[in-house]
Enzyme design. Structure first.
Site, short mmCIF file in Angstrom:
data_model
loop_
_atom_site.label_atom_id
_atom_site.label_comp_id
_atom_site.label_asym_id
_atom_site.label_seq_id
_atom_site.Cartn_x
_atom_site.Cartn_y
_atom_site.Cartn_z
N LYS B 100 -0.11 37.81 12.36
CA LYS B 100 -0.53 36.42 11.85
C LYS B 100 0.65 35.94 10.99
CE LYS B 100 -3.80 37.66 9.00
NZ LYS B 100 -4.16 39.13 9.25
N THR B 102 3.80 35.92 11.79
CA THR B 102 4.84 35.47 12.63
C THR B 102 4.29 34.15 13.47
OG1 THR B 102 4.08 36.83 14.62
CG2 THR B 102 5.82 37.56 13.12
N ARG B 124 2.02 34.60 1.66
CA ARG B 124 1.54 35.34 0.49
C ARG B 124 2.96 36.05 0.23
NH1 ARG B 124 -2.80 38.85 3.16
NH2 ARG B 124 -1.43 38.01 4.93
N LYS B 135 6.83 51.21 6.25
CA LYS B 135 7.42 50.03 6.96
C LYS B 135 6.47 48.85 6.98
CE LYS B 135 11.65 52.03 9.09
NZ LYS B 135 12.67 51.32 9.11
N ALA B 354 -6.58 41.73 -0.18
CA ALA B 354 -7.58 41.18 0.67
C ALA B 354 -9.08 41.77 0.76
CB ALA B 354 -7.18 40.94 2.30
N PHE B 385 -6.04 40.05 6.57
CA PHE B 385 -7.21 40.61 7.41
C PHE B 385 -7.87 39.92 8.49
CE2 PHE B 385 -8.61 43.96 3.96
CZ PHE B 385 -7.53 44.36 3.87
N PHE B 473 3.16 40.16 23.71
CA PHE B 473 4.08 41.09 23.61
C PHE B 473 4.67 41.38 25.11
CE2 PHE B 473 1.59 43.75 20.28
CZ PHE B 473 1.63 42.46 19.24
N TRP B 502 8.12 35.01 18.70
CA TRP B 502 9.05 36.30 18.12
C TRP B 502 10.15 36.56 18.87
CZ3 TRP B 502 10.16 41.27 20.24
CH2 TRP B 502 10.57 42.22 19.50
#
Lengths: 649, 649
Positions: B100, B102, B124, B135, B354, B385, B473, B502
């Site tokens: 979300k 990106t 946020r 990570k 969240a 979320f 992807f 991306w």
């Protein structure tokens, strides 16, 4: 051509600043600190930075009135001669404090705004805990302040928050590591510590360093023997030896002692622990003593957090967290530039505890300031507590770390504190002063000057000339003032002058500034009090006898065994940082004047290996203050229309 | 004249920014996020601020790449029409996240850098705890990032630290007050709370407010009766009802449950307590929902921390700490300006949990951004979320607090998550993906689109058009991509487009940007899902049935009694903030797709009165994460020569 260009450059650097000073129009009676601070509009900090010779890319502005200064400046000005280095210390204070910070600020206001001499004040950043607990500003006071005082006293640029974050990441790493070691086999631990990523297992650089330390000269994770895997994967921390505490920048007495790890997810591995106030973190002491990013990283890695089951020290580096701590501290290492009420420059940087740590502002701020003021300029830095503690640590710990040589000590005294030392009734915060303190009493002053004389002698042990600054209150009589100055000079002070900065600003400290300038011309023959190679016990004894005036020291069995352990672990040649009350030259706060014939009891000894000192405890030291029944937050408010802070001091 | 001047001004405000965008030269394969971030030099933030119409005195620069924006701007631009308001939400995600952030960043890069439309992303601020634990960046990723990413992910401008300080001051005040009440008589308490200062006793303004609340119409401290003194001086907090926890921005699992107050100085008043991660503090939720300094102060004062022995709520205001909390939060309330990789503006502000909170960035950042982009511009904000949680809370809680009306929902989907919903094998962080996810599998995608359809329908409940953004992807096949877009449109999406931000930056999201612009032209018929006046139980049931697809809800006796208590205390008309897993539309994380016929169990109900919502717990929610055996700090380091951070994501 080149050499004349160089000379020109050097002259530029030595040049007197063309500083636009802010005019003061002192009111009488003197308004509150916050009102005075608010009535003055500070210069934009980038303007100030330019005035004192900082390049645009050497500062990072934080809002309108604060900036961080980059360490790259030290490289640019490395051939520049340092300015004069002045330490402000005090006599043994009353619990109300005798105004070292106001003297420091008043002195630089006088030097720069009134005598047109480059000068810098280097102050400690105060903890937010007491700010909301018991009144007591650290920005100076009256017409000798750092402004805006609310910025100084609140978050500043977040350095203490960064210390809190770094400190607590290390604390979490310790307990979590013990849990994981207790609940996993060697193999499982190893597989998690050195995981298969896209079919490949690799050591991180921090893990390679650990292997080296363990004497395992391998770089391929698949070649370790079972024994080597176990050695690598297990730190075997003995929980009862953990000395690393969590911290908060809040006065939270309920966290002084607690049992953690009681959730079922921690599988019964609960233990007793505590929170300290953030400024008591060893990381604060590291910040104050480091002289570069590389050095800070090494110190952070060296910090000892516990012993393993064989009695060997376990460090932050062993836990793999050195890099992360350094990343968290990468901005905190840059000193914070602010200004006085008269628009002269101030660094606010680091504020370690003055008992379990050394209580001095940062080495880096002093070093940068000494370059910026130029050879003819002055840097005035401040040591916490009385001279027996703050100044002794300044010389033996801070100057040793920095390599800097101080030129003058300014010793702050008040008639009030001297009367107390002369046998006046006790002085307690929050209780009105007895009449001895508000009316002339020559005898009490005369008798109390013994403490001043002793503190002058302590400074002289280090070969540095002393100027006594008598911080004058409106109730002090002319005769009292004259007497103090007379006795101070008789005791060996280079000079002794009354100061009126609180009520009129720098103009009131011009005499002090002139005296300091003259004293600096005398040259100092600075020497350390003890040799680092002496055994720990001898170093403690030297301080106790030569500085405090003790007959001898007495070690508890616990203290003796810790000294043995630290010596065995190779930490015997560190300097000593005494954790003693500041309210007396002795260990007993109610013994005023110059106590004699006492034996200084050492109840325990601890070590801050990253910061680089051993700290013997003389009695118990509280490292977490509490809130009173009526904390000063009752008076603190924000006007949401004007965005002005109300009731802060 | 005046009216033409006004028009001119308005045109100026509406004008397209003359923004100098940063050029991207995407590499293949795509380097690490940190490498990409580092390869781009951000504009100086004051330059960016000027480009987007901020006046010099409306920003407070923090270093070179971050600035706080003052709220005064809202007053200056109050007559300016708002831009279009776009929410980015997602389908039910895998534990790896579906991108979300990106998509949000890619969309604004496309709008502004490629279509020359003013736009702002509102994100946020991430917690530092997970940054050093597991990570997972929050600055976007690949060629759609906020830069510098290490500034974004570390201290930023200290907002979370300010929250920590404020939260813990209140916590310390609670326990210390209980101790002082337990150990002092009414009279002693009163004398300390209203002390004699220079012979005068006075109530502070915060104490006068308390007297008023108690119905005692007196202002002279000497006139209170004994009964009134007792009422005033005693909060009578019942320790077992304390809901206010301490917080740290560190993953410290050993603080999940502990016993505090075990030092002898606390005289036996120990109790069980816990630390939460800082972003779980109610103060974070307050920061995210407030719309002014005045409103924030009121909310902070309203926060309920416990009940007294009569079951009445005790607030921060009762403890006298409202002003201090506001002072600590006075800078945190200002949104933080940063930029994307292509030099377009971003606000980073607030990051509430969240689950136990509403998981959305701040109302203030959105409001300021909507003014800055002008009527034809776009503000893209993000909800945590899946849409069933983040979007539902965005509409029912955040939009209710702000009064803002959203124009478009962008619903982010991935082929990976859809395959999981279609019955693919489970997806676990740290474990390599099964081949179903790396090879084409049309059937799994087709079956999994049920979750996407359901989430589209949820958005439609609120009357807002939906654009599906398929975050592509490299392993996704053309047929899979086409199928998702086809099914999404059939399910009622206004449009559905694949995105490639991306791997190539904003250029890869131009189709999405065009679709969003068209959808915004449709006009939304926004409506809330429930009426605030409904009983708490009915509001919970409405969300469970209409949004999650539950058959009904089932309340534990504890939940029922809490609902009764909150209703009785007058908190029954607050909106609902469900604390439910994000890994399923139901309460069971392993139920993928669109679970049916389930009864949603409500185990407990809590309240954040200052933030302004009731939060039912669906199962247990961890509010303190832990560190794994190999935390990512093993890879994090600072190059002390170049001052560059290494290994952060």
């Amino acid at each position: 051509m080149v050499s004349s260009g160089r000379r020109w450059l050097r002259e530029q650097q030595h040049a007197r600043w063309r500083l636009h000073c802010l005019k003061l129009q002192p009111l009488s009676p003197v308004p509150s600190d916050l009102e005075i601070s608010r009535a003055q509009t500070p210069k934009a900090v980038d303007v100030l930075a330019k005035e004192i010779g900082l390049l645009a890319d050497e500062i990072e502005v934080y809002g309108r009135s604060k900036a961080k200064v980059r360490l790259s400046l030290l490289e640019r000005l490395k051939d520049q001669a340092d300015g004069k280095y002045v330490l402000v210390a005090g006599i043994t204070p009353t619990p109300l404090g005798e105004g070292k910070s106001t003297v420091t600020v008043g002195l630089v206001q006088a030097l720069t705004a009134h005598l047109n001499i480059n000068s810098f004040a280097c102050l400690r950043q105060p903890s937010q805990g007491p700010t909301f607990g018991v009144k007591g500003g650290a920005a100076g006071g009256g017409y000798a302040q750092v402004i805006p005082m609310e910025e100084f006293n609140l978050h500043l640029t977040g350095d203490i928050h960064a210390i809190t974050a770094a400190n607590n990441l290390l604390a979490a790493a310790i307990d979590t590591r013990i849990l994981h070691e207790n609940t996993q086999t060697d193999k499982a631990l190893y597989n998690r510590l050195v995981p298969l990523v896209n079919g490949v297992r690799e050591f991180s650089s921090i893990q390679l360093a650990r292997l080296k330390k363990l004497g395992i000269n391998k770089t391929d994770p698949s070649t370790l023997t079972e024994e080597e895997i176990s050695k690598f994967a297990r730190l075997n921390i003995e929980p009862s030896t953990i000395t690393w505490q969590r911290v908060l920048d809040t006065n939270d007495r309920f966290l002084r002692k607690m049992t953690i790890g009681q959730a079922h997810t921690e599988k019964g591995y609960s233990r007793q622990a505590q929170f300290d106030i953030a400024v008591a973190s060893e990381i604060m002491a590291v910040l104050a003593l480091t002289d570069s990013l590389t050095d800070m990283k090494e110190r952070l890695g060296r910090m000892v957090v516990a012993s393993d089951k064989n009695g060997q020290p376990v460090t932050a580096e062993d836990l793999g967290v050195t890099g992360a701590l350094t990343v968290l501290m990468k901005d905190a290492i840059k000193p914070n530039l602010m200004q006085t009420l008269e628009g002269t420059p101030v660094f606010v940087h680091a504020g370690p505890f003055a008992n379990i740590a050394h209580g001095n502002s940062s080495v880096l701020a002093d070093k940068i300031a000494l370059k910026l003021v130029g050879e003819e300029g002055f840097v005035v830095t401040e040591a916490g507590f009385g001279a027996d503690i703050g100044m002794e640590k300044f010389f033996n710990i801070k100057c040793r770390a920095s390599g800097l040589v101080p030129n003058v000590v300014v010793l702050v005294a008040t008639v009030r504190a001297l009367k107390m030392h002369g046998g006046g009734p006790s002085v307690t915060a929050g209780v009105p002063l007895k009449k001895e303190y508000t009316e002339e009493n020559i005898q009490l002053v005369a008798d109390g000057c013994c403490n001043l004389q002793k503190q002058i002698q302590i400074a002289q042990l280090f070969g540095v000339p002393v100027v006594v600054a008598l911080n004058v209150f409106k109730t002090d009589s002319r005769a009292e003032i004259d007497l103090v100055c007379e006795l101070a000079k008789r005791a060996g002070a280079f000079d002794a002058v009354p100061c009126y900065h609180w009520s009129v600003g720098g103009k009131g400290s011009v005499d002090l500034a002139r005296a300091v300038r003259e004293a600096a011309g005398q040259g100092s023959r600075f020497r350390f009090l003890y040799d680092l190679q002496l055994p720990i016990v001898e170093k403690i004894r030297t301080i106790a006898q030569a500085v405090y005036g003790a007959k001898d020291i007495e070690l508890s069995p616990e203290a003796q065994s810790k000294i043995d352990r630290y010596t065995q672990q190779g930490f015997g040649n560190l300097p000593i940082c005494m954790a003693k009350t500041h309210l007396s030259l002795s260990h007993q706060p109610d013994k005023k004047g110059v106590p004699r014939d006492f034996i200084l009891p050492i109840s325990d000894v601890r070590a801050s290996i990253g910061a680089g000192f051993i700290y013997p405890l003389v009695g118990t030291m509280s490292t977490m203050p509490g809130l009173p029944t009526r904390p000063c937050f009752y008076d603190i408010d924000l006007d949401t229309e004007t965005e002005q802070v109300k009731g802060l001091f």
